[in-house]
Design an enzyme around this catalytic site. Structure first.
Site, PDB file in Angstrom:
ATOM      1  N   HIS A  28      -9.489   1.574   4.154  1.00  0.00           N
ATOM      2  CA  HIS A  28      -8.195   1.754   4.940  1.00  0.00           C
ATOM      3  C   HIS A  28      -8.451   2.489   6.223  1.00  0.00           C
ATOM      4  CE1 HIS A  28      -4.241   2.835   6.340  1.00  0.00           C
ATOM      5  NE2 HIS A  28      -3.909   1.603   5.660  1.00  0.00           N
ATOM      6  N   ASN A  33       0.788  -1.131  -0.014  1.00  0.00           N
ATOM      7  CA  ASN A  33       0.120  -0.064   0.028  1.00  0.00           C
ATOM      8  C   ASN A  33       0.945   1.201  -0.127  1.00  0.00           C
ATOM      9  OD1 ASN A  33      -1.804   2.109   0.407  1.00  0.00           O
ATOM     10  ND2 ASN A  33      -2.228   1.652   2.573  1.00  0.00           N
ATOM     11  N   GLU A  75      -5.836  -4.582  10.192  1.00  0.00           N
ATOM     12  CA  GLU A  75      -4.941  -3.675  10.557  1.00  0.00           C
ATOM     13  C   GLU A  75      -5.220  -2.871  11.721  1.00  0.00           C
ATOM     14  OE1 GLU A  75      -2.706  -2.570   6.572  1.00  0.00           O
ATOM     15  OE2 GLU A  75      -4.015  -1.229   6.939  1.00  0.00           O
ATOM     16  N   SER A 124       2.649  -2.045  10.233  1.00  0.00           N
ATOM     17  CA  SER A 124       4.316  -2.048  10.659  1.00  0.00           C
ATOM     18  C   SER A 124       4.705  -3.468  10.149  1.00  0.00           C
ATOM     19  CB  SER A 124       4.695  -1.534  12.034  1.00  0.00           C
ATOM     20  OG  SER A 124       4.198  -0.345  11.987  1.00  0.00           O
ATOM     21  N   LYS A 171       0.405   4.208  -0.485  1.00  0.00           N
ATOM     22  CA  LYS A 171      -0.326   5.494   0.095  1.00  0.00           C
ATOM     23  C   LYS A 171      -0.043   6.544  -0.838  1.00  0.00           C
ATOM     24  CE  LYS A 171      -0.119   3.320   4.424  1.00  0.00           C
ATOM     25  NZ  LYS A 171       0.009   3.486   6.305  1.00  0.00           N
ATOM     26  N   GLY A 225       1.985   2.497  10.810  1.00  0.00           N
ATOM     27  CA  GLY A 225       3.043   3.444  10.604  1.00  0.00           C
ATOM     28  C   GLY A 225       3.708   3.775  11.906  1.00  0.00           C
ATOM     29  N   GLU A 231      -6.774   5.117   7.222  1.00  0.00           N
ATOM     30  CA  GLU A 231      -6.581   6.447   7.213  1.00  0.00           C
ATOM     31  C   GLU A 231      -7.587   7.054   6.477  1.00  0.00           C
ATOM     32  OE1 GLU A 231      -2.838   5.808   5.277  1.00  0.00           O
ATOM     33  OE2 GLU A 231      -2.089   5.302   7.073  1.00  0.00           O
TER      34      GLU A 231
HETATM   35  P1  PGA Z   1       2.495   0.456   7.425  1.00  0.00           P
HETATM   36  O1  PGA Z   1       1.075   0.572   6.883  1.00  0.00           O
HETATM   37  O2  PGA Z   1       3.250  -1.129   7.025  1.00  0.00           O
HETATM   38  O3  PGA Z   1       3.356   1.566   7.053  1.00  0.00           O
HETATM   39  O4  PGA Z   1       2.254   0.415   8.880  1.00  0.00           O
HETATM   40  C1  PGA Z   1       0.230  -0.390   6.791  1.00  0.00           C
HETATM   41  C2  PGA Z   1      -0.970   0.034   6.044  1.00  0.00           C
HETATM   42  O5  PGA Z   1      -1.567   1.125   6.455  1.00  0.00           O
HETATM   43  O6  PGA Z   1      -1.424  -0.646   5.159  1.00  0.00           O
END
Ligand code: PGA
Length: 264
Positions: free
Chosen positions: A103, A18, A175, A221, A20, A181, A105
């Site tokens: 997601h 992903n 998630e 992460s 982003k 993140g 976010e």
């Molecule tokens: P990250 O993000 O691996 O940077 O924690 C995962 C995601 O948001 O899909």
């Protein structure tokens, strides 16, 4: 363990990046060119979910390779006066295979609700896309011991009116929001516990056969250091990778760990 360990072989292992809001089209081409040889012989499904403006060149770069290209969102209407939005049919038309929906976010910053997630999921399925549906609890919800309630509610609402047949095109990404993140990964046991619970929710809604076949990813992460341990778990069938998907060797190392975790 809810389901027999052998059921892991019924499911496709899927490692999806992903990206982003990262990588210009030129940078996206460079990253994919670097990635291609590193994952060329992967047994797992390899997906890169890229920003809208990168989709065209990503599809070109990934042509005749084993890398599938995904988008990070789509609107629920087929067309119309929705300034700034992209429809599922538009994605399908240019050759997109996957789309990430719901997601955290998007839920956190863009007013996404379970209702709009469900509408987008239905539209994406109708357009013939494979959908990665994201669910996960906030830190506060975990601390209040309501993780299972939160997850069960999201699964039920986000998949409302999705048929057993359509479930073949659904991937669930667990998630935990506190792990995204932040560098704070869920332990393999925490990830397995919730992924197992998600499968139990799917079993209640769709029965054992459908539930056993759905790929459930962990995201938050995940990186080249912790992937093997997470992916060794029976119900962790893949990963949705943010930060580590932006570095070709790191992402490829996660794909290797995924391949090692599958027996097919
Ligand atoms: P990250 O993000 O691996 O940077 O924690 C995962 C995601 O948001 O899909």
């Amino acid at each position: 363990m809810l389901l027999d360990a052998l059921t892991r072989d019924m499911r496709k292992t899927i490692i999806a990046g992903n990206w982003k809001m990262n990588k210009t089209p030129a940078e996206a081409t460079a990253l994919l060119e670097e990635l291609k040889p590193l994952v060329a012989d992967a047994k797992s499904e390899v997906v890169a979910c890229v920003p809208f403006v990168d989709l065209g060149i990503a599809i070109e770069a990934a042509r005749d390779t084993n890398i599938k290209i995904g988008a990070q969102n789509c609107h629920w209407e087929e067309s119309g006066a929705y300034t700034g939005e992209i429809s599922a049919a538009m994605l399908k038309d240019i050759g997109v295979d996957y789309v990430v929906i719901g997601h955290s976010e998007r839920r956190q910053y863009f007013g996404e609700t379970d209702e709009t997630v469900n509408k987008r999921v239905k539209a994406a399925l109708a357009a013939g896309l494979k959908v990665i549906v994201c669910v996960g609890e906030l830190l506060w919800e975990r601390e209040c011991n309501i993780t299972n309630e939160v997850i069960a509610r999201q699964i039920k609402l986000d998949l409302w009116d999705v048929t057993p047949e359509e479930m073949k095109n659904i991937v669930i990404a667990y998630e935990p929001v506190w792990a995204i993140g932040t560098g704070k990964t869920a332990t393999a046991e925490q990830a397995e516990e919730v992924c197992d619970f998600i499968r139990m929710c799917l079993k209640t809604l769709y029965g054992l056969e459908v539930a056993s076949a759905v790929t459930i990813q962990y995201g938050g992460s995940m990186n080249d250091q912790n992937a093997a341990e997470l992916l060794a778990k029976t119900n962790v069938d893949g990963g949705l990778i943010g930060g580590a998907s932006l570095v070709a060797e790191k992402f490829a190392a996660i794909v290797k760990a995924a391949d090692a975790s599958t027996t097919y």
